[in-house]
Design a protein around this motif. Structure first.
Motif, PDB file in Angstrom:
ATOM      1  N   LEU A   1      87.381 -13.921  40.726  1.00 11.42           N
ATOM      2  CA  LEU A   1      88.277 -14.701  39.891  1.00 11.42           C
ATOM      3  C   LEU A   1      89.207 -15.557  40.735  1.00 11.42           C
ATOM      4  N   GLN A   2      89.362 -16.798  40.329  1.00 17.93           N
ATOM      5  CA  GLN A   2      90.308 -17.689  40.996  1.00 17.93           C
ATOM      6  C   GLN A   2      91.617 -17.726  40.205  1.00 17.93           C
ATOM      7  N   PHE A   3      92.707 -17.781  40.954  1.00 12.51           N
ATOM      8  CA  PHE A   3      94.038 -17.914  40.365  1.00 12.51           C
ATOM      9  C   PHE A   3      94.679 -19.141  41.030  1.00 12.51           C
ATOM     10  N   PRO A   4      94.327 -20.334  40.545  1.00 14.86           N
ATOM     11  CA  PRO A   4      94.713 -21.557  41.252  1.00 14.86           C
ATOM     12  C   PRO A   4      96.146 -22.013  41.026  1.00 14.86           C
ATOM     13  N   ASN A   5      96.813 -21.458  40.029  1.00 11.80           N
ATOM     14  CA  ASN A   5      98.165 -21.909  39.709  1.00 11.80           C
ATOM     15  C   ASN A   5      99.177 -21.044  40.455  1.00 11.80           C
ATOM     16  N   VAL A   6      99.540 -21.497  41.634  1.00  9.54           N
ATOM     17  CA  VAL A   6     100.373 -20.716  42.549  1.00  9.54           C
ATOM     18  C   VAL A   6     101.840 -20.786  42.153  1.00  9.54           C
ATOM     19  N   ILE A   7     102.451 -19.631  42.018  1.00 15.20           N
ATOM     20  CA  ILE A   7     103.882 -19.531  41.765  1.00 15.20           C
ATOM     21  C   ILE A   7     104.641 -19.454  43.090  1.00 15.20           C
ATOM     22  N   ASN A   8     104.166 -18.608  43.993  1.00 17.21           N
ATOM     23  CA  ASN A   8     104.674 -18.614  45.364  1.00 17.21           C
ATOM     24  C   ASN A   8     103.561 -18.135  46.282  1.00 17.21           C
ATOM     25  N   ASN A   9     103.629 -18.560  47.533  1.00 20.05           N
ATOM     26  CA  ASN A   9     102.603 -18.202  48.514  1.00 20.05           C
ATOM     27  C   ASN A   9     103.226 -18.240  49.903  1.00 20.05           C
ATOM     28  N   ARG A  10     104.187 -17.326  50.114  1.00 22.74           N
ATOM     29  CA  ARG A  10     104.914 -17.297  51.379  1.00 22.74           C
ATOM     30  C   ARG A  10     103.984 -16.861  52.506  1.00 22.74           C
ATOM     31  N   GLY A  11     103.876 -17.687  53.514  1.00 17.78           N
ATOM     32  CA  GLY A  11     102.971 -17.429  54.619  1.00 17.78           C
ATOM     33  C   GLY A  11     101.612 -18.063  54.430  1.00 17.78           C
ATOM     34  N   LYS A  12     101.305 -18.435  53.180  1.00 11.33           N
ATOM     35  CA  LYS A  12     100.046 -19.122  52.835  1.00 11.33           C
ATOM     36  C   LYS A  12      98.811 -18.335  53.267  1.00 11.33           C
ATOM     37  N   HIS A  13      98.835 -17.030  53.016  1.00  8.97           N
ATOM     38  CA  HIS A  13      97.681 -16.181  53.314  1.00  8.97           C
ATOM     39  C   HIS A  13      96.774 -16.007  52.090  1.00  8.97           C
ATOM     40  N   TYR A  14      97.219 -16.499  50.939  1.00 12.64           N
ATOM     41  CA  TYR A  14      96.396 -16.496  49.728  1.00 12.64           C
ATOM     42  C   TYR A  14      95.783 -17.878  49.544  1.00 12.64           C
ATOM     43  N   ASN A  15      94.466 -17.908  49.268  1.00 15.34           N
ATOM     44  CA  ASN A  15      93.750 -19.172  49.063  1.00 15.34           C
ATOM     45  C   ASN A  15      93.531 -19.378  47.563  1.00 15.34           C
TER      46      ASN A  15
ATOM     47  N   ALA B   1     100.123 -15.779  41.611  1.00 17.11           N
ATOM     48  CA  ALA B   1      99.368 -16.908  41.059  1.00 17.11           C
ATOM     49  C   ALA B   1      98.798 -16.559  39.685  1.00 17.11           C
ATOM     50  N   LYS B   2      98.567 -17.588  38.877  1.00 17.18           N
ATOM     51  CA  LYS B   2      98.005 -17.421  37.541  1.00 17.18           C
ATOM     52  C   LYS B   2      96.653 -18.116  37.455  1.00 17.18           C
ATOM     53  N   SER B   3      95.849 -17.666  36.507  1.00 16.78           N
ATOM     54  CA  SER B   3      94.510 -18.221  36.335  1.00 16.78           C
ATOM     55  C   SER B   3      94.511 -19.364  35.326  1.00 16.78           C
ATOM     56  N   ASN B   4      93.392 -20.068  35.279  1.00 19.66           N
ATOM     57  CA  ASN B   4      93.073 -20.954  34.164  1.00 19.66           C
ATOM     58  C   ASN B   4      92.151 -20.199  33.213  1.00 19.66           C
ATOM     59  N   SER B   5      92.049 -20.661  31.984  1.00 12.14           N
ATOM     60  CA  SER B   5      91.097 -20.045  31.052  1.00 12.14           C
ATOM     61  C   SER B   5      89.676 -20.368  31.504  1.00 12.14           C
ATOM     62  N   LYS B   6      88.796 -19.370  31.442  1.00 10.58           N
ATOM     63  CA  LYS B   6      87.412 -19.578  31.861  1.00 10.58           C
ATOM     64  C   LYS B   6      86.511 -18.634  31.075  1.00 10.58           C
ATOM     65  N   SER B   7      85.405 -19.165  30.586  1.00 10.61           N
ATOM     66  CA  SER B   7      84.468 -18.360  29.801  1.00 10.61           C
ATOM     67  C   SER B   7      83.132 -18.233  30.531  1.00 10.61           C
ATOM     68  N   GLY B   8      82.263 -17.344  30.013  1.00  9.47           N
ATOM     69  CA  GLY B   8      80.922 -17.177  30.577  1.00  9.47           C
ATOM     70  C   GLY B   8      80.890 -16.491  31.919  1.00  9.47           C
ATOM     71  N   ILE B   9      81.878 -15.693  32.222  1.00 10.17           N
ATOM     72  CA  ILE B   9      81.963 -15.026  33.520  1.00 10.17           C
ATOM     73  C   ILE B   9      81.063 -13.790  33.538  1.00 10.17           C
ATOM     74  N   GLY B  10      80.310 -13.626  34.615  1.00 13.26           N
ATOM     75  CA  GLY B  10      79.407 -12.491  34.753  1.00 13.26           C
ATOM     76  C   GLY B  10      79.820 -11.558  35.867  1.00 13.26           C
ATOM     77  N   PRO B  11      79.145 -10.419  36.002  1.00 14.28           N
ATOM     78  CA  PRO B  11      79.446  -9.448  37.065  1.00 14.28           C
ATOM     79  C   PRO B  11      79.328 -10.083  38.453  1.00 14.28           C
ATOM     80  N   GLY B  12      80.237  -9.708  39.348  1.00 21.03           N
ATOM     81  CA  GLY B  12      80.212 -10.223  40.711  1.00 21.03           C
ATOM     82  C   GLY B  12      80.994 -11.505  40.901  1.00 21.03           C
ATOM     83  N   PHE B  13      81.545 -12.041  39.818  1.00 22.01           N
ATOM     84  CA  PHE B  13      82.295 -13.291  39.919  1.00 22.01           C
ATOM     85  C   PHE B  13      83.697 -13.002  40.441  1.00 22.01           C
TER      86      PHE B  13
END
Length: 207
Positions: free
Chosen positions: A96-110, A82-94
């Motif tokens: 990261l989301q990668f919402p642009n899924v290329i493949n997700n066989r078994g669908k164990h990645y959210n 999966a790939k991310s979207n651009s996002k700014s202002g990220i702090g420690p403990g955040f």
């Protein structure tokens, strides 16, 4: 291949029993002896499929091995990209989301929360690439975490000239079934993550 082998061995075992019944009635095989032979076959085939002793093949009916030797769970390879979207202002403990899924066989990645949940105990490969840009911080530092334990880090930086900078890492790690795996921003605040960042994972071996 393993199923064919199992059936062949089972047929051979039964045939031998029937043959002995017809050629030597005084030494007939009992039903309990046949059951014992089948149990031995089950343990042997189970050992070949999973590497573990098991007296009943029905207890591993969700674990199969593909003909090419790639481990699968519920008849499906466990892999995601999966790939991310651009996002700014990220702090420690955040996380990261990668919402642009290329493949997700078994669908164990959210893709909504960026978390992968291991479906089975095994050896996994994880790879992530972070591409960052100056937006208050000239540094970018992320970590692969499994149940909040750091298993790998990458760090990149630039001199404040508004250049993109990136880093990548691959980790081979044993993961228990049900463990959560994610990529987390660490150390720095006001971090900008570019949309070419990515997260990849795959089950390599069932343990």
């Amino acid at each position: 291949m393993f199923l064919k082998l199992y059936c062949s061995l089972l047929i051979l075992c039964i045939s031998r029993v029937f043959c002995q019944n017809t050629t030597n009635s005084s030494q007939q095989e009992t039903v309990s002896d046949l059951q014992n032979r089948v149990s031995i076959l089950e343990r042997t085939v189970s050992k070949m499929l999973t590497g573990k002793d098991n007296t009943n093949l029905t207890s591993i009916n969700t674990l199969k091995v593909a003909s090419g030797g790639i481990p699968v769970f519920n008849n499906t390879p466990v892999t995601f990209s999966a790939k991310s979207n651009s996002k700014s202002g990220i702090g420690p403990g955040f996380i990261l989301q990668f919402p642009n899924v290329i493949n997700n066989r078994g669908k164990h990645y959210n893709p909504t929360n960026g978390i992968f949940i291991a479906p089975v105990h095994g050896l996994y490969l994880f790879h992530w690439t972070m591409q960052c840009r100056y937006s208050g911080s000239t540094h970018c530092s992320t970590a692969l975490k499994i149940n909040n334990s750091i298993k790998g880090k990458i760090r990149s930086s630039e001199n404040g000239s508004n250049y993109y900078h990136s880093g990548s890492k691959t980790v081979f790690v044993e993961v228990e079934a049900g463990n959560h795996v994610w990529i987390e921003n660490i150390d720095y605040s006001d971090v900008y993550i570019y949309s070419e960042s990515s997260f990849v994972g795959s089950l390599l071996l069932i343990l």
